[in-house]
Write a protein that holds these residues in place. Structure first.
Motif, PDB file in Angstrom:
ATOM      1  N   SER A 141      75.545  20.935 -21.761  1.00 33.46           N
ATOM      2  CA  SER A 141      74.083  20.928 -21.591  1.00 33.46           C
ATOM      3  C   SER A 141      73.692  20.794 -20.128  1.00 33.46           C
ATOM      4  O   SER A 141      72.679  21.344 -19.687  1.00 33.46           O
ATOM      5  N   LYS A 142      74.486  20.083 -19.366  1.00 31.79           N
ATOM      6  CA  LYS A 142      74.193  19.907 -17.943  1.00 31.79           C
ATOM      7  C   LYS A 142      74.631  21.099 -17.110  1.00 31.79           C
ATOM      8  O   LYS A 142      74.048  21.371 -16.051  1.00 31.79           O
ATOM      9  N   GLU A 143      75.657  21.815 -17.583  1.00 30.77           N
ATOM     10  CA  GLU A 143      76.212  22.901 -16.780  1.00 30.77           C
ATOM     11  C   GLU A 143      75.638  24.266 -17.149  1.00 30.77           C
ATOM     12  O   GLU A 143      75.657  25.182 -16.340  1.00 30.77           O
ATOM     13  N   LEU A 155      69.177  12.714 -20.123  1.00 32.76           N
ATOM     14  CA  LEU A 155      69.158  14.122 -19.744  1.00 32.76           C
ATOM     15  C   LEU A 155      67.769  14.517 -19.268  1.00 32.76           C
ATOM     16  O   LEU A 155      66.755  13.996 -19.748  1.00 32.76           O
ATOM     17  N   ASP A 156      67.750  15.462 -18.332  1.00 33.22           N
ATOM     18  CA  ASP A 156      66.459  15.970 -17.885  1.00 33.22           C
ATOM     19  C   ASP A 156      65.919  16.980 -18.891  1.00 33.22           C
ATOM     20  O   ASP A 156      66.539  17.261 -19.917  1.00 33.22           O
ATOM     21  N   ALA A 173      68.252  20.045 -19.472  1.00 29.36           N
ATOM     22  CA  ALA A 173      69.465  19.688 -20.219  1.00 29.36           C
ATOM     23  C   ALA A 173      69.147  19.353 -21.674  1.00 29.36           C
ATOM     24  O   ALA A 173      69.934  19.655 -22.578  1.00 29.36           O
ATOM     25  N   ILE A 198      77.173  17.204 -24.176  1.00 30.57           N
ATOM     26  CA  ILE A 198      76.441  16.702 -23.004  1.00 30.57           C
ATOM     27  C   ILE A 198      76.906  17.421 -21.745  1.00 30.57           C
ATOM     28  O   ILE A 198      76.093  17.791 -20.877  1.00 30.57           O
ATOM     29  N   LYS A 199      78.212  17.640 -21.639  1.00 32.23           N
ATOM     30  CA  LYS A 199      78.739  18.313 -20.452  1.00 32.23           C
ATOM     31  C   LYS A 199      78.212  19.745 -20.347  1.00 32.23           C
ATOM     32  O   LYS A 199      77.751  20.176 -19.281  1.00 32.23           O
TER      33      LYS A 199
END
Length: 306
Positions: free
Chosen positions: A240-242, A189-190, A193, A237-238
């Motif tokens: 966190s990215k969105e 993750l960046d 995120a 995770i999903k």
């Protein structure tokens, strides 16, 4: 006629009666008359007697002795004995689990040695059977030997920990609990995120070790709890990215002091307000205690004063 003559006549009459009765009864029902017959005929008579009597069949000593007398006449190549008795240790075995249809019948005698204490005969036979298997059959398994190739370690960052108490019940709380651990740096993750992931994880995330820990025991089986933990991690995770939670600070109140040398938290001086402290209004008990002490001290000193 003298008494001796009368006795001899009675004896001859008794022998004649026995001879006539043995002629009337079939030979397979008179084991005492088998001794001296050929071995094949004795075994044929034995099978006839056993089949004809059925459940009421009860072996006798005469039948045993007749069968044992044929052992010396048997030579190699002839059929082996299918029914033999042990001369020594010929015991009577009383079964406590006799079916109702067999109750009341004569007790059957067996050549199995029954001991009064210790292991029961069937347990002893079971141990002997397992011993024979380990001695004669298990070494034959060596021909199926194959080299062990250790599986390659997986590259998955997720670590699932199972636990068991080696009991038969696998659905209790201890056995079905599964713990999931994952290092945030291994999720790819960046920075944004990762911040979102820490906010969403809450008190399940350790800020010092950067490890996310989550356990579950809400389902009856451990495999179901493991699947639930993996699905929950994928959802985190999903999202966190969105999502975007950069304006929300990370909550670290759940963290405890992990270092022994860490300083103790200090109470701010500006928060100290002694003027607001409660005033003790009732001190009569303390005054009474002090007065009693003074009186006793004066009385004690007066005894030693001139």
């Amino acid at each position: 006629m003298s008494i001796s003559k009368k006795g001899s006549v009675a004896l001859r009459c008794l022998e004649q009666i026995r001879h006539n009765s043995s002629k009337a009864t079939p030979l397979y029902l008179n084991p005492h008359a088998w001794k001296g017959l050929p071995a094949d005929q004795i075994f044929e008579l034995h099978n006839l007697r056993k089949n004809s009597m059925g459940e009421k069949y009860n072996p006798s000593d005469e039948e045993r002795n007749a069968i044992l007398s044929t052992i010396s006449s048997l030579v190699k190549g002839q059929p082996e004995l299918d029914y033999t008795y042990a001369i020594d240790g010929f015991k009577e075995r009383f079964m406590n689990n006799t079916p109702s249809r067999l109750k009341g019948l004569p007790k059957k005698r067996s050549n199995v040695y029954v001991i009064d204490e210790g292991a029961t005969p069937h347990e002893k036979r079971r141990i002997e059977h397992l011993t024979r298997i380990s001695a004669y059959e298990m070494p034959l398994l060596a021909k199926f030997r194959q080299p062990y190739n250790a599986p390659k370690p997986t590259e998955s960052p997720i670590k699932l920990t199972y636990q068991t108490d080696f009991g038969d019940e696998t659905s209790n709380k201890f056995n079905r609990t599964v713990v999931l651990k994952v290092d945030l740096n291994n999720l790819g993750l960046d920075e944004k995120a990762q911040h979102n992931f820490k906010v969403l994880a809450g008190n399940k995330f350790n800020i010092d070790t950067n490890i996310f820990t989550y356990k579950s025991h809400q389902y009856p089986e451990a495999a179901q709890n493991a699947r639930y933990l993996v699905d929950t991690l994928n959802k985190l995770i999903k999202h966190s990215k969105e999502s975007d939670f950069t304006d929300i600070p990370i909550d670290s109140r759940h963290m405890k002091r992990t270092h022994k040398n860490a300083p103790e938290p200090e109470f701010p001086e500006s928060w100290k307000r002694p003027q607001d402290a409660p005033i003790a209004k009732h001190k009569i008990v303390n005054k009474l205690v002090e007065l009693v002490k003074e009186k006793k001290d004066e009385k004690y000193v007066a005894e030693f004063s001139p």
